[in-house]
Design an enzyme around this catalytic site. Structure first.
Site, short mmCIF file in Angstrom:
data_model
loop_
_atom_site.label_atom_id
_atom_site.label_comp_id
_atom_site.label_asym_id
_atom_site.label_seq_id
_atom_site.Cartn_x
_atom_site.Cartn_y
_atom_site.Cartn_z
N CYS A 16 -12.05 -1.52 0.94
CA CYS A 16 -11.29 -2.24 1.95
C CYS A 16 -12.22 -2.84 3.00
O CYS A 16 -11.96 -3.86 3.57
CB CYS A 16 -10.29 -1.29 2.59
SG CYS A 16 -9.16 -2.03 3.76
N GLY A 52 -6.35 6.05 4.48
CA GLY A 52 -7.17 5.10 3.76
C GLY A 52 -6.97 3.69 4.28
O GLY A 52 -6.58 3.48 5.44
N CYS A 53 -7.23 2.72 3.44
CA CYS A 53 -7.14 1.31 3.84
C CYS A 53 -5.75 0.95 4.31
O CYS A 53 -4.75 1.21 3.62
CB CYS A 53 -7.53 0.44 2.66
SG CYS A 53 -7.43 -1.33 3.00
N PHE A 54 -5.65 0.35 5.49
CA PHE A 54 -4.32 0.03 6.02
C PHE A 54 -3.61 -1.05 5.22
O PHE A 54 -2.39 -1.18 5.30
CB PHE A 54 -4.33 -0.28 7.51
CG PHE A 54 -5.37 -1.23 8.03
CD1 PHE A 54 -6.00 -2.18 7.24
CD2 PHE A 54 -5.73 -1.18 9.38
CE1 PHE A 54 -6.95 -3.05 7.75
CE2 PHE A 54 -6.68 -2.05 9.91
CZ PHE A 54 -7.29 -2.99 9.08
N CYS A 56 -3.17 -0.97 2.08
CA CYS A 56 -2.35 -0.21 1.13
C CYS A 56 -1.18 0.47 1.83
O CYS A 56 -0.04 0.41 1.37
CB CYS A 56 -3.20 0.86 0.43
SG CYS A 56 -4.62 0.25 -0.49
#
Length: 220
Positions: A16, A52-54, A56
């Protein structure tokens, strides 16, 4: 074999952000702070999650019935007005987070917490999938003791399904900083992005298979 190796390496390198970070625990002054309550507006309440990656996480929550909007941003750190570049160093203390604006008459906070734990690998420390670093660590934020109790109850239920400890931190909510405009609705606006295709979409599909009863009709 060479083709398979190249594919594997390309997926491993996709992330990300740039993944440049330092592993840092949440300081005591943040972990032990008094939680801040965000008042409801027009019957809609706010909840805050990091896993984790925002890109997612935002897409996961926007797929849920009763969720009006999910906004990408930063929370859990010690600096003001963090930028993506600053957060991505791991030195601001912030994790990529989402603000979930929802109707509690349609979806409960408990269900949001269930989705939180069920849409990630809750045992992965400081990251999710190919994204590694404290800015990708899992945090679930509470605004009052009732929410904290719900989180702890769901966490205990989830822990029974894993041999490893649950890595997600449970922290008092303090402040949410909205991310830059180009991060908002990223999965929807950039379906051709390699990260979206190889990481986000598979993660979203796994979540949907677990919670079909919570999905909006026609959720993309």
């Amino acid at each position: 074999m060479k083709f398979l190796l190249i594919n594997f390496l390309s997926l491993f390198l996709i992330s990300c952000g740039n993944g440049n970070s330092q592993n840092s625990a949440t300081p005591d002054e943040i972990a032990n702070a008094k939680p801040v309550t965000v008042p409801a507006q027009n019957g809609l309440e706010h909840a805050y999650f990091a896993s984790g990656c925002f890109w997612c996480v935002e897409a996961v929550y926007e797929s849920l019935k009763g969720v009006d909007e999910a906004i990408s941003g930063y929370s859990g750190g010690h600096t003001k007005n963090p930028t993506y570049e600053q957060s991505n160093t791991g030195r601001t203390g912030h994790a990529e987070s989402v603000e979930v604006i929802y109707d509690p008459n349609i979806i409960s906070f408990r269900d949001l917490v269930r989705v939180y734990f069920g849409s990630q690998d809750p045992t992965q420390v400081n990251g999710q999938g190919p994204d590694h670093g404290s800015q990708y660590r899992s945090i679930i934020f509470y605004q009052n003791e009732e929410q904290k109790k719900i989180i702890e109850e769901v966490k205990a239920e989830v822990a029974q399904n894993y041999d490893k400890p649950i890595a997600a931190e449970i922290l008092p909510f303090q402040k949410f900083w909205k991310a830059e405009d180009y991060h908002q609705d990223y999965e929807e606006n950039h379906p051709e992005n390699p990260y979206i295709q190889k990481v986000s979409i598979p993660r979203i599909n796994r979540f949907r298979a677990k919670f079909p009863e919570l999905l909006k009709e026609g959720a993309h």
